[in-house]
Design a protein around this motif. Structure first.
Motif, PDB file in Angstrom:
ATOM      1  N   UNK A   1      -7.984  10.238  40.875  1.00 32.14           N
ATOM      2  CA  UNK A   1      -7.978   9.686  39.518  1.00 32.14           C
ATOM      3  C   UNK A   1      -8.501   8.252  39.519  1.00 32.14           C
ATOM      4  N   UNK A   2      -8.101   7.481  40.522  1.00 37.83           N
ATOM      5  CA  UNK A   2      -8.584   6.094  40.588  1.00 37.83           C
ATOM      6  C   UNK A   2     -10.087   6.046  40.796  1.00 37.83           C
ATOM      7  N   UNK A   3     -10.595   6.903  41.656  1.00 39.06           N
ATOM      8  CA  UNK A   3     -12.044   6.919  41.907  1.00 39.06           C
ATOM      9  C   UNK A   3     -12.812   7.222  40.629  1.00 39.06           C
ATOM     10  N   UNK A   4     -12.335   8.194  39.861  1.00 39.31           N
ATOM     11  CA  UNK A   4     -12.999   8.524  38.606  1.00 39.31           C
ATOM     12  C   UNK A   4     -12.878   7.377  37.603  1.00 39.31           C
ATOM     13  N   UNK A   5     -11.685   6.787  37.526  1.00 43.71           N
ATOM     14  CA  UNK A   5     -11.468   5.688  36.580  1.00 43.71           C
ATOM     15  C   UNK A   5     -12.306   4.465  36.923  1.00 43.71           C
ATOM     16  N   UNK A   6     -12.309   4.064  38.191  1.00 44.66           N
ATOM     17  CA  UNK A   6     -13.071   2.878  38.581  1.00 44.66           C
ATOM     18  C   UNK A   6     -14.573   3.119  38.464  1.00 44.66           C
ATOM     19  N   UNK A   7     -15.016   4.362  38.700  1.00 43.14           N
ATOM     20  CA  UNK A   7     -16.435   4.662  38.498  1.00 43.14           C
ATOM     21  C   UNK A   7     -16.794   4.540  37.017  1.00 43.14           C
ATOM     22  N   UNK A   8     -15.917   5.058  36.138  1.00 46.94           N
ATOM     23  CA  UNK A   8     -16.148   4.888  34.706  1.00 46.94           C
ATOM     24  C   UNK A   8     -16.074   3.437  34.280  1.00 46.94           C
ATOM     25  N   UNK A   9     -15.147   2.688  34.878  1.00 44.73           N
ATOM     26  CA  UNK A   9     -15.045   1.261  34.595  1.00 44.73           C
ATOM     27  C   UNK A   9     -16.304   0.530  35.024  1.00 44.73           C
ATOM     28  N   UNK A  10     -16.836   0.904  36.187  1.00 43.30           N
ATOM     29  CA  UNK A  10     -18.060   0.272  36.678  1.00 43.30           C
ATOM     30  C   UNK A  10     -19.233   0.556  35.741  1.00 43.30           C
ATOM     31  N   UNK A  11     -19.332   1.788  35.274  1.00 42.37           N
ATOM     32  CA  UNK A  11     -20.416   2.151  34.354  1.00 42.37           C
ATOM     33  C   UNK A  11     -20.296   1.399  33.031  1.00 42.37           C
TER      34      UNK A  11
ATOM     35  N   UNK B   1     -13.636   2.626  25.794  1.00 44.89           N
ATOM     36  CA  UNK B   1     -13.657   3.974  25.254  1.00 44.89           C
ATOM     37  C   UNK B   1     -12.459   4.812  25.683  1.00 44.89           C
ATOM     38  N   UNK B   2     -12.306   5.962  25.036  1.00 43.49           N
ATOM     39  CA  UNK B   2     -11.165   6.827  25.277  1.00 43.49           C
ATOM     40  C   UNK B   2     -11.186   7.487  26.650  1.00 43.49           C
ATOM     41  N   UNK B   3     -12.361   7.867  27.127  1.00 42.76           N
ATOM     42  CA  UNK B   3     -12.437   8.578  28.410  1.00 42.76           C
ATOM     43  C   UNK B   3     -11.975   7.682  29.555  1.00 42.76           C
ATOM     44  N   UNK B   4     -12.474   6.447  29.591  1.00 40.20           N
ATOM     45  CA  UNK B   4     -12.095   5.516  30.658  1.00 40.20           C
ATOM     46  C   UNK B   4     -10.607   5.175  30.565  1.00 40.20           C
ATOM     47  N   UNK B   5     -10.117   4.938  29.359  1.00 39.39           N
ATOM     48  CA  UNK B   5      -8.704   4.600  29.196  1.00 39.39           C
ATOM     49  C   UNK B   5      -7.796   5.783  29.536  1.00 39.39           C
ATOM     50  N   UNK B   6      -8.231   7.001  29.233  1.00 40.94           N
ATOM     51  CA  UNK B   6      -7.437   8.175  29.608  1.00 40.94           C
ATOM     52  C   UNK B   6      -7.330   8.294  31.122  1.00 40.94           C
ATOM     53  N   UNK B   7      -8.435   8.045  31.813  1.00 37.84           N
ATOM     54  CA  UNK B   7      -8.390   8.043  33.276  1.00 37.84           C
ATOM     55  C   UNK B   7      -7.532   6.895  33.800  1.00 37.84           C
ATOM     56  N   UNK B   8      -7.545   5.767  33.077  1.00 35.54           N
ATOM     57  CA  UNK B   8      -6.686   4.651  33.465  1.00 35.54           C
ATOM     58  C   UNK B   8      -5.211   5.005  33.339  1.00 35.54           C
ATOM     59  N   UNK B   9      -4.847   5.696  32.265  1.00 38.89           N
ATOM     60  CA  UNK B   9      -3.466   6.142  32.108  1.00 38.89           C
ATOM     61  C   UNK B   9      -3.066   7.100  33.222  1.00 38.89           C
ATOM     62  N   UNK B  10      -3.968   8.004  33.573  1.00 41.81           N
ATOM     63  CA  UNK B  10      -3.690   8.958  34.642  1.00 41.81           C
ATOM     64  C   UNK B  10      -3.549   8.240  35.984  1.00 41.81           C
TER      65      UNK B  10
ATOM     66  N   UNK C   1      -1.496   0.894  33.360  1.00 34.39           N
ATOM     67  CA  UNK C   1      -0.972   1.609  32.210  1.00 34.39           C
ATOM     68  C   UNK C   1      -0.953   0.729  30.958  1.00 34.39           C
ATOM     69  N   UNK C   2      -0.491  -0.513  31.113  1.00 38.44           N
ATOM     70  CA  UNK C   2      -0.393  -1.421  29.968  1.00 38.44           C
ATOM     71  C   UNK C   2      -1.781  -1.733  29.410  1.00 38.44           C
ATOM     72  N   UNK C   3      -2.727  -2.046  30.303  1.00 41.97           N
ATOM     73  CA  UNK C   3      -4.075  -2.380  29.846  1.00 41.97           C
ATOM     74  C   UNK C   3      -4.736  -1.188  29.152  1.00 41.97           C
ATOM     75  N   UNK C   4      -4.536   0.002  29.686  1.00 43.65           N
ATOM     76  CA  UNK C   4      -5.177   1.195  29.106  1.00 43.65           C
ATOM     77  C   UNK C   4      -4.482   1.666  27.841  1.00 43.65           C
TER      78      UNK C   4
ATOM     79  N   UNK D   1       1.269  -2.459  40.138  1.00 40.10           N
ATOM     80  CA  UNK D   1      -0.165  -2.307  39.844  1.00 40.10           C
ATOM     81  C   UNK D   1      -0.384  -1.143  38.878  1.00 40.10           C
ATOM     82  N   UNK D   2       0.344  -0.045  39.101  1.00 44.51           N
ATOM     83  CA  UNK D   2       0.237   1.094  38.195  1.00 44.51           C
ATOM     84  C   UNK D   2       0.671   0.740  36.786  1.00 44.51           C
ATOM     85  N   UNK D   3       1.736  -0.063  36.658  1.00 42.40           N
ATOM     86  CA  UNK D   3       2.190  -0.494  35.337  1.00 42.40           C
ATOM     87  C   UNK D   3       1.132  -1.360  34.663  1.00 42.40           C
ATOM     88  N   UNK D   4       0.478  -2.224  35.428  1.00 39.45           N
ATOM     89  CA  UNK D   4      -0.577  -3.072  34.869  1.00 39.45           C
ATOM     90  C   UNK D   4      -1.734  -2.224  34.330  1.00 39.45           C
TER      91      UNK D   4
END
Length: 243
Positions: free
Chosen positions: A210-220, A171-180, A158-161, A153-156
């Motif tokens: 990190x996931x909470x921040x990323x998914x919140x940004x993804x939701x927004x 955007x860069x902020x959401x993708x950076x959180x996705x990488x993290x 990473x690849x998408x981001x 799941x982490x690799x998925x």
């Protein structure tokens, strides 16, 4: 409601069946039956409401809240609540994993391949977490079994981001959180395979945040995203109009 609505319905049924019946005993089944009967009506009303409610955005946000709740339950010593919220998170994670397919990627074939196995790994993780809630899987066996799906799941993520880093509408902020987030999930598995249990728990806490921040940004992002309207019909009618 589409597939995301189905996952939301499934997530609610998981909570009602495995948590409420567990805490309330047999009397919880009455509440489960009420939820089964009323949830389709709620979905229809939400779909017909004046605001264009986006199920993908809502489920991404709920997944963040479920994982945050499990993290707080862990520190509060509420083990049953932690396991139940983790089960809810895994169900909601399935919708998030499928939503990632809409992310622009520079290697679509590679992304489709990794995304397929990432989605399968989420289903695998749901089964393992259900076994943990039922009491059949715990301790080191639980950590070892969940390490593999978490890594995939982490690799998925990473690849998408990484392959579509900074592409709109994410955007860069959401993708950076996705990488993290992806790196954190893979690191949990590596620490588990190395036998560093304390380190894996520390990494898991950081990855959860990190996931909470990323998914919140993804939701927004999904909430604000406006898909392009089809204009082919209008163009065709204009072309056919007499001059």
């Amino acid at each position: 409601m589409g597939w995301t609505g189905v996952f939301g319905y499934l997530a609610a049924l998981v909570v009602a069946t495995l948590l409420l019946s567990r805490w309330l005993g047999w009397t919880g089944w009455l509440l489960v039956s009420c939820l089964v009967l009323t949830l389709p009506l709620v979905g229809i009303l939400a779909r017909k409401s004046w605001h264009p409610f986006r199920w993908s955005s809502a489920l991404a946000l709920l997944s963040a809240l479920a994982l945050l709740g499990s993290l707080l339950s862990q520190y509060a010593g509420w083990i049953e609540g932690r396991d139940g919220l983790l089960l809810l998170w895994t169900v909601l994670l399935l919708a998030v994993a499928i939503t990632l397919f809409v992310h622009p990627m520079r290697g679509p074939a590679w992304g489709l391949f990794v995304g397929f196995w990432g989605t399968v790994s989420v289903i695998w993780l749901i089964v393992l977490q259900a076994l943990a809630v039922a009491g059949f899987l715990h301790g080191s066996a639980y950590s070892e079994w969940t390490a593999w799906p978490l890594a995939i799941i982490g690799i998925w993520i990473l690849v998408a981001s990484a392959t579509g880093f900074g592409e709109p509408p994410f955007g860069r902020a959401v993708d950076a959180l996705g990488l993290l987030t992806g790196a954190g999930l893979v690191s949990i598995s590596i620490a588990t395979w190395s036998g560093a249990d304390d380190l894996s728990k520390t990494i898991a806490a950081g990855a959860a945040i990190a996931y909470c921040l990323w998914s919140a940004g993804l939701a927004w992002t999904l909430w604000r995203y406006q898909p392009p309207r089809e204009t082919s019909r209008g163009i065709a009618s204009t072309a056919e109009a007499p001059i």
